[in-house]
Design an enzyme around this catalytic site. Structure first.
Site, short mmCIF file in Angstrom:
data_model
loop_
_atom_site.label_atom_id
_atom_site.label_comp_id
_atom_site.label_asym_id
_atom_site.label_seq_id
_atom_site.Cartn_x
_atom_site.Cartn_y
_atom_site.Cartn_z
N HIS A 78 3.78 -10.28 1.69
CA HIS A 78 4.23 -9.77 0.39
C HIS A 78 4.29 -10.95 -0.57
O HIS A 78 4.90 -11.98 -0.26
CB HIS A 78 5.62 -9.13 0.54
N ARG A 126 7.72 -6.69 -10.78
CA ARG A 126 6.49 -6.89 -11.58
C ARG A 126 6.07 -5.59 -12.26
O ARG A 126 5.56 -5.61 -13.36
CB ARG A 126 5.37 -7.45 -10.69
O1 MEZ Z 1 5.59 -0.54 0.12
C1 MEZ Z 1 6.24 -1.57 0.14
O2 MEZ Z 1 6.01 -2.49 0.92
C2 MEZ Z 1 7.29 -1.77 -0.89
C3 MEZ Z 1 7.72 -0.58 -1.62
C4 MEZ Z 1 7.75 -2.99 -1.12
C5 MEZ Z 1 8.36 -3.45 -2.37
O3 MEZ Z 1 7.83 -4.38 -2.96
O4 MEZ Z 1 9.36 -2.91 -2.82
#
Ligand code: MEZ
Length: 535
Positions: free
Chosen positions: A318, A338
């Site tokens: 992420h 974002r």
């Molecule tokens: O789908 C995801 O991983 C999610 C919703 C994560 C996020 O950034 O909130």
């Protein structure tokens, strides 16, 4: 409140804020993305992968840490277990108590199957609980499942199994309706219409959310439903080995009480693996946004009985994990930050990318900024870039942060950082396992009969990169689907003689391949004594 060493960079971020807020950064071309990924994304770092020597994916390369647990020894020998001493006898055994497992159990129970959930921690100790930003569904008039499909297929590098992705997007509006009717408190406007936003790689605003604790709200509702329906839940108990019957079909699991280590046999007509992800494997030393039990257990259980994996070499980092302060290193900073307008800014106060590129591209871009370009901010424990959260209040007006992302505000406020006034420091964190067990559209593994899989342990729904909000969606769509089909299949199953012969077969394969190992798996919980945590 940031200390003196951050002030020089912070001044530049503040000085450029108005101009940066108005800026519309261009999107990267396909060629630029490919080059960026190849050079900077962790999935492309060849030295971090090695070849599987045994099992259904023999010859493929996966992360070293995954090779180790997939080729490891079982925690038991067949002779340790009396398979005739059956403690639990059910139609559908669900392994895992997160969003996918509970959705599956609810549908299996509603279809009339005697259903049991076994979970190594508590029901709801799962990545579902940690999901923040929302769940995608094309249920507005300017959108369609076809549009959703195109976004997700492209974002996943055209590698998704088409029939799985088609099911995901077509069943999405129904999934939102189901959750809404069960009691999920989705954000709605004054007319009662659901509020939706963009995520990285989406062409329409289709992210439905419950502020920035969408996963917790969904999990709360599913857990209540399991309790209300009286479905049996055996907690603090892990599945450590699948049981097949004499015909090679899944027929239960050996369970282990996490506290007493007592071993028990659960016999079942069908089994659903819903064990979730792998963040606690800390691939390549990355920190993680995942819950404590995310150790790829389902992949190990399935692999050892011969179930094939699809894309196990692809992980999702992420882009915005918290990089400062140290106490929350790796924690999720939702993509919704974002979506609401915050941009990524380097040490010089410059916007260096469009904030809503897909996740793999965004993560690689941040890694490049902090490495070769030397534009990262030194946090004392590594490099990071700014996520300029005060832009959200400029764009959406005062109070937007408190209303839309209160969990983010609270998390940073605990450490003296007011994200309405100050930017935050972020760096990619290990978030999601794109790959997993290969299933057909009914949710059954492609090569082990009566073994179903749902949720993050599945591979192929999203291809090689998942878009935001499609995981909360897949746990519902494919959780329910697995529950319905496992219950229907169970109606026609007579379980044969139980067997653990596959353990000795796998041992023999390992020996023949010359693999010497002391590792046992599934791992069940992370081991931080060697500090392989990135923390
Ligand atoms: O789908 C995801 O991983 C999610 C919703 C994560 C996020 O950034 O909130």
């Amino acid at each position: 409140m940031y200390s003196a060493e951050f002030q020089e960079s912070l001044k530049k971020v503040e000085a450029n804020r108005a101009a940066n807020t108005a800026l519309e950064p261009r999107r990267m071309t396909a060629q630029e993305k490919d080059d960026l990924l190849a050079a900077y994304h962790p999935d492309y770092k060849k030295s971090e992968f090695s070849e599987l020597k045994i099992g259904p994916n023999k010859g493929e390369v996966v992360p070293h840490e995954l090779v180790e647990i997939l080729q490891a020894k079982s925690r038991i020998k067949a002779s340790d277990i009396n398979l005739e001493d059956v403690k639990y006898d059910v139609d559908v055994l669900v392994i895992g108590g997160g969003g996918a497992g509970t959705s599956a159990a609810i549908e299996a129970h509603n279809a009339g199957a005697k259903t049991m959930i076994v979970t190594k921690l508590r029901m709801g100790d799962a990545n579902t609980m940690m999901a923040e930003g929302g769940i995608q569904a094309a249920d507005k008039e300017n959108d369609s499942p076809a549009q959703h499909y195109i976004d997700a297929f492209g974002g996943g590098h055209f590698a998704a199994k088409k029939e799985l992705l088609a099911k995901l997007v077509c069943d999405a509006p129904g999934a939102i309706k189901w959750l809404n009717e069960l009691g999920v408190e989705f954000d709605k406007d004054e007319t009662g219409r659901m509020v939706t936003t963009h995520g990285g790689g989406t062409s329409r605003k289709r992210m439905h959310a419950a502020k920035d604790y969408s996963g917790a709200e969904i999990m709360r509702t599913l857990r209540d439903e399991v309790i209300n329906l009286g479905i049996e839940v055996v907690d603090f108990t892990s599945a450590i080995e699948l049981i097949l019957d004499e015909n090679g079909r899944a027929a239960g699991a050996v369970l282990m009480n996490m506290e007493t280590k007592e071993l028990m046999v659960a016999r079942a007509k069908t089994v659903i693996i819903a064990t979730g992800g792998a963040g606690r494997m800390h691939y390549q030393g990355f920190p993680t946004s995942n819950h404590y039990g995310a150790t790829a257990d389902g992949l190990v259980l399935g692999y050892r009985v011969g179930a094939k994996l699809l894309y196990p070499e692809t992980l999702q980092y992420h882009p915005t994990g918290a990089a400062y302060p140290q106490q929350i290193f790796g924690a999720l900073v939702t993509e919704k930050v974002r979506s609401l307008g915050a941009k990524l800014v380097n040490v010089n106060g410059e916007v260096f990318m469009h904030p809503l590129e897909t996740r793999d591209v965004s993560a690689a871009s941040i890694i490049r900024e902090c490495s070769d370009r030397n534009n990262g901010v030194d946090t004392g424990s590594g490099k990071a870039v700014w996520l300029d959260t005060p832009m959200i209040e400029i764009i959406g007006g005062e109070g937007t942060i408190e209303k839309r992302i209160p969990a983010m505000m609270r998390m940073f406020a605990s450490y003296g950082i007011d994200i309405r006034k100050e930017p935050i420091l972020i760096y990619p964190t290990l978030h999601y396992q794109n790959g997993g067990l290969d299933i057909n559209v009914n949710g059954m593994t492609t090569n082990v009969e009566n073994l179903f899989v749902a949720g993050e342990a599945v591979g192929g729904i999203h291809g090689k990169n998942r878009l935001m909000g499609n995981s909360l969606l897949d746990i519902i769509v494919f959780g329910r689907n697995a529950g319905i089909n496992a219950a229907a299949t169970a109606k026609n199953v007579t379980v044969g003689k139980l067997s653990l012969e596959h353990i000795a077969k796998f041992d023999a394969e390992r020996e023949a391949a010359g693999i010497v190992t002391d590792t046992v798996s599934p791992k069940l919980l992370p081991d931080y004594r060697g500090n392989k945590s990135g923390m």
